[in-house]
Scaffold this active site. Structure first.
Site, PDB file in Angstrom:
ATOM      1  N   ARG A  18     -10.832 -44.033  27.459  1.00 42.95           N
ATOM      2  CA  ARG A  18      -9.785 -45.016  27.732  1.00 42.95           C
ATOM      3  C   ARG A  18     -10.229 -46.358  27.167  1.00 42.95           C
ATOM      4  O   ARG A  18     -11.431 -46.688  27.184  1.00 42.95           O
ATOM      5  CB  ARG A  18      -9.541 -45.159  29.243  1.00 42.95           C
TER       6      ARG A  18
ATOM      7  N   HIS B  96      -4.615 -42.534  19.733  1.00 47.99           N
ATOM      8  CA  HIS B  96      -4.774 -41.727  20.954  1.00 47.99           C
ATOM      9  C   HIS B  96      -4.391 -40.264  20.666  1.00 47.99           C
ATOM     10  O   HIS B  96      -3.478 -39.699  21.273  1.00 47.99           O
ATOM     11  CB  HIS B  96      -3.920 -42.288  22.101  1.00 47.99           C
TER      12      HIS B  96
HETATM   13  P1  NAP Z   1     -14.183 -34.823  33.752  1.00 44.74           P
HETATM   14  O1  NAP Z   1     -14.246 -33.357  33.596  1.00 44.74           O
HETATM   15  O2  NAP Z   1     -13.650 -35.405  35.014  1.00 44.74           O
HETATM   16  O3  NAP Z   1     -15.661 -35.380  33.497  1.00 44.74           O
HETATM   17  C1  NAP Z   1     -16.019 -36.703  33.737  1.00 44.74           C
HETATM   18  C2  NAP Z   1     -17.519 -36.872  33.504  1.00 44.74           C
HETATM   19  O4  NAP Z   1     -17.847 -38.247  33.681  1.00 44.74           O
HETATM   20  C3  NAP Z   1     -18.365 -36.078  34.507  1.00 44.74           C
HETATM   21  O5  NAP Z   1     -19.493 -35.552  33.867  1.00 44.74           O
HETATM   22  C4  NAP Z   1     -18.798 -37.147  35.506  1.00 44.74           C
HETATM   23  O6  NAP Z   1     -20.034 -36.885  36.128  1.00 44.74           O
HETATM   24  C5  NAP Z   1     -18.923 -38.355  34.609  1.00 44.74           C
HETATM   25  N1  NAP Z   1     -18.800 -39.603  35.370  1.00 44.74           N
HETATM   26  C6  NAP Z   1     -17.733 -40.061  36.070  1.00 44.74           C
HETATM   27  N2  NAP Z   1     -18.008 -41.233  36.652  1.00 44.74           N
HETATM   28  C7  NAP Z   1     -19.300 -41.528  36.318  1.00 44.74           C
HETATM   29  C8  NAP Z   1     -20.172 -42.592  36.614  1.00 44.74           C
HETATM   30  N3  NAP Z   1     -19.783 -43.623  37.388  1.00 44.74           N
HETATM   31  N4  NAP Z   1     -21.420 -42.549  36.125  1.00 44.74           N
HETATM   32  C9  NAP Z   1     -21.827 -41.508  35.369  1.00 44.74           C
HETATM   33  N5  NAP Z   1     -21.040 -40.460  35.021  1.00 44.74           N
HETATM   34  C10 NAP Z   1     -19.796 -40.479  35.506  1.00 44.74           C
HETATM   35  O7  NAP Z   1     -13.323 -35.483  32.570  1.00 44.74           O
HETATM   36  P2  NAP Z   1     -12.969 -34.851  31.146  1.00 44.74           P
HETATM   37  O8  NAP Z   1     -11.957 -33.784  31.258  1.00 44.74           O
HETATM   38  O9  NAP Z   1     -14.229 -34.517  30.449  1.00 44.74           O
HETATM   39  O10 NAP Z   1     -12.246 -36.103  30.457  1.00 44.74           O
HETATM   40  C11 NAP Z   1     -12.863 -37.374  30.364  1.00 44.74           C
HETATM   41  C12 NAP Z   1     -11.831 -38.438  30.034  1.00 44.74           C
HETATM   42  O11 NAP Z   1     -11.383 -38.281  28.700  1.00 44.74           O
HETATM   43  C13 NAP Z   1     -10.527 -38.341  30.844  1.00 44.74           C
HETATM   44  O12 NAP Z   1     -10.679 -38.921  32.126  1.00 44.74           O
HETATM   45  C14 NAP Z   1      -9.561 -39.106  29.971  1.00 44.74           C
HETATM   46  O13 NAP Z   1      -9.519 -40.476  30.331  1.00 44.74           O
HETATM   47  C15 NAP Z   1     -10.139 -38.948  28.570  1.00 44.74           C
HETATM   48  N6  NAP Z   1      -9.272 -38.157  27.662  1.00 44.74           N
HETATM   49  C16 NAP Z   1      -8.885 -38.715  26.488  1.00 44.74           C
HETATM   50  C17 NAP Z   1      -8.107 -37.978  25.622  1.00 44.74           C
HETATM   51  C18 NAP Z   1      -7.678 -38.541  24.301  1.00 44.74           C
HETATM   52  O14 NAP Z   1      -6.862 -37.937  23.611  1.00 44.74           O
HETATM   53  N7  NAP Z   1      -8.241 -39.650  23.872  1.00 44.74           N
HETATM   54  C19 NAP Z   1      -7.718 -36.668  25.958  1.00 44.74           C
HETATM   55  C20 NAP Z   1      -8.140 -36.147  27.161  1.00 44.74           C
HETATM   56  C21 NAP Z   1      -8.924 -36.895  28.025  1.00 44.74           C
HETATM   57  P3  NAP Z   1     -20.218 -35.601  37.104  1.00 44.74           P
HETATM   58  O15 NAP Z   1     -20.064 -34.395  36.214  1.00 44.74           O
HETATM   59  O16 NAP Z   1     -21.580 -35.736  37.625  1.00 44.74           O
HETATM   60  O17 NAP Z   1     -19.118 -35.710  38.127  1.00 44.74           O
HETATM   61  C1  GLV Z   2      -5.149 -37.954  27.507  1.00 50.32           C
HETATM   62  O1  GLV Z   2      -5.528 -39.049  27.247  1.00 50.32           O
HETATM   63  C2  GLV Z   2      -5.479 -37.241  28.689  1.00 50.32           C
HETATM   64  O2  GLV Z   2      -6.045 -37.844  29.619  1.00 50.32           O
HETATM   65  O3  GLV Z   2      -5.193 -36.034  28.748  1.00 50.32           O
END
Ligand code: NAP
Ligand code: GLV
Length: 306
Positions: free
Chosen positions: A221, A269
């Site tokens: 983000r 994005h």
């Molecule tokens: P996720 O499965 O919820 O994983 C989040 C990771 O961040 C976990 O490993 C978590 O640690 C870690 N984390 C959270 N808060 C933290 C902190 N304060 N300190 C250290 N580590 C922390 O999320 P995801 O599915 O991988 O997606 C991540 C983000 O990508 C989404 O939230 C979204 O904003 C973004 N995204 C962007 C796009 C795009 O097209 N640009 C698409 C999809 C998603 P733990 O494992 O220990 O809980």
């Molecule tokens: C896209 O940014 C998502 O969070 O899936």
């Protein structure tokens, strides 16, 4: 069973036939103000009114991985919020990040500029040992990305909240290990959820901890990065460049310095898109499981923020 769908920016009408086909026993419709009470809502950036009116929901499905926009609303207490759990996103994210890392490491922009100018010349090969990649966030997307980058023999670091063990990845966890992680990293990839703890995480002080010639890839983000600090670090030469897919304001406003900065690559994005058919299939499977009282993956911890 009744299911309503709302999206602020996905092609809303296009979801209805797919959802209806996947849930043949349900009455699926686009949400509009005053719609009858539904059992499930499938949403992307819904208005508060939807949540206020839909008082009988058994679950709220978010058609993205990130729930930051949804969690800004006043959510019904005790209704589970369910995120997309990969649904074809992690492979896209791995492609995007590997492409950005390799494009920078192999200096493909410079080669392209040379050959467009009719110039046949070589640059000194660089050693990948000097380009350790650090992935902030080792969740559904971050872990896949870290593993994918490691396949190219880059040293890979990862940082998360809780301890992890991932083959080929040096894992750090907790706020007190962030500085050590950054000091061991040259190309930093942000794949954190946006929460109060992670907003503005990449500020001047943290960017200064990266190895010399640092590079930033932000695919999470926009608000993780302090834009003025990133621009200053690029302009001073402290950082070599940035690939940015996400921004505080989207679309990126006209005239924003990122559009034309010579060290910045902007994409709209698009690093990991919501894939409609994969997402519908996953949501339909989860609704069927919930109806049978079975556990499902992807339930958001609302208090934690992701
Ligand atoms: P996720 O499965 O919820 O994983 C989040 C990771 O961040 C976990 O490993 C978590 O640690 C870690 N984390 C959270 N808060 C933290 C902190 N304060 N300190 C250290 N580590 C922390 O999320 P995801 O599915 O991988 O997606 C991540 C983000 O990508 C989404 O939230 C979204 O904003 C973004 N995204 C962007 C796009 C795009 O097209 N640009 C698409 C999809 C998603 P733990 O494992 O220990 O809980
Ligand atoms: C896209 O940014 C998502 O969070 O899936």
């Amino acid at each position: 069973m009744r299911v309503v769908y709302f999206s602020a920016d996905q092609d809303a009408a296009a979801w209805i036939p797919g959802l209806q086909a996947a849930l043949p026993n349900a009455d699926v419709s686009l949400w509009e103000p005053g719609a009858p009470a539904a059992d499930y809502a499938v949403v992307w950036k819904p208005p508060q009114q939807l949540l206020d009116e839909q008082t009988q929901l058994k679950a709220l499905f978010n058609t993205g991985a990130g729930v930051d926009a949804l969690l800004k609303l006043k959510l019904p207490v005790s209704v589970p919020v369910i995120r997309l759990d990969d649904a074809g996103m992690s492979v896209q994210m791995a492609e995007y990040v590997c492409h950005a890392v390799i494009r920078h490491f192999r200096e493909f922009d410079a080669y392209e500029a040379d050959t467009r100018g009719g110039k046949w010349s070589f640059r000194k090969p660089r050693s990948r040992i000097d380009f350790p990649v650090g992935v902030l966030g080792l969740g559904v997307l971050g872990e896949r990305v870290a593993r994918a980058v490691a396949q190219f023999d880059f040293p890979v670091n990862g940082w998360s909240q809780s301890a992890k063990t991932i083959a080929g990845v040096r894992c750090f966890h907790g706020a007190d290990k962030l500085d050590t992680f950054l000091a061991a990293t040259r190309i930093v990839v942000c794949l954190l959820p946006l929460t109060p703890d992670t907003e503005n995480l990449l500020n001047a002080q943290r960017l200064a901890r990266l190895r010399p010639g640092g590079y930033v890839i932000n695919v999470a983000r926009g608000a993780h990065v302090v834009d003025a600090d990133l621009l200053a670090a690029l302009d001073s030469g402290q950082l070599a460049g940035a690939t940015l897919d996400v921004f505080r304001v989207e679309p990126l406003p006209k005239g924003h310095p990122y559009w034309t900065h010579p060290k910045v690559i902007v994409t709209p994005h698009t690093s990991a898109r919501t894939l409609r058919s994969e997402s519908i299939a996953q949501i339909a499977r989860k609704i069927a499981a919930l109806e049978c009282g079975e556990p499902i993956a992807g339930v958001v911890d609302v208090a934690r923020g992701y």
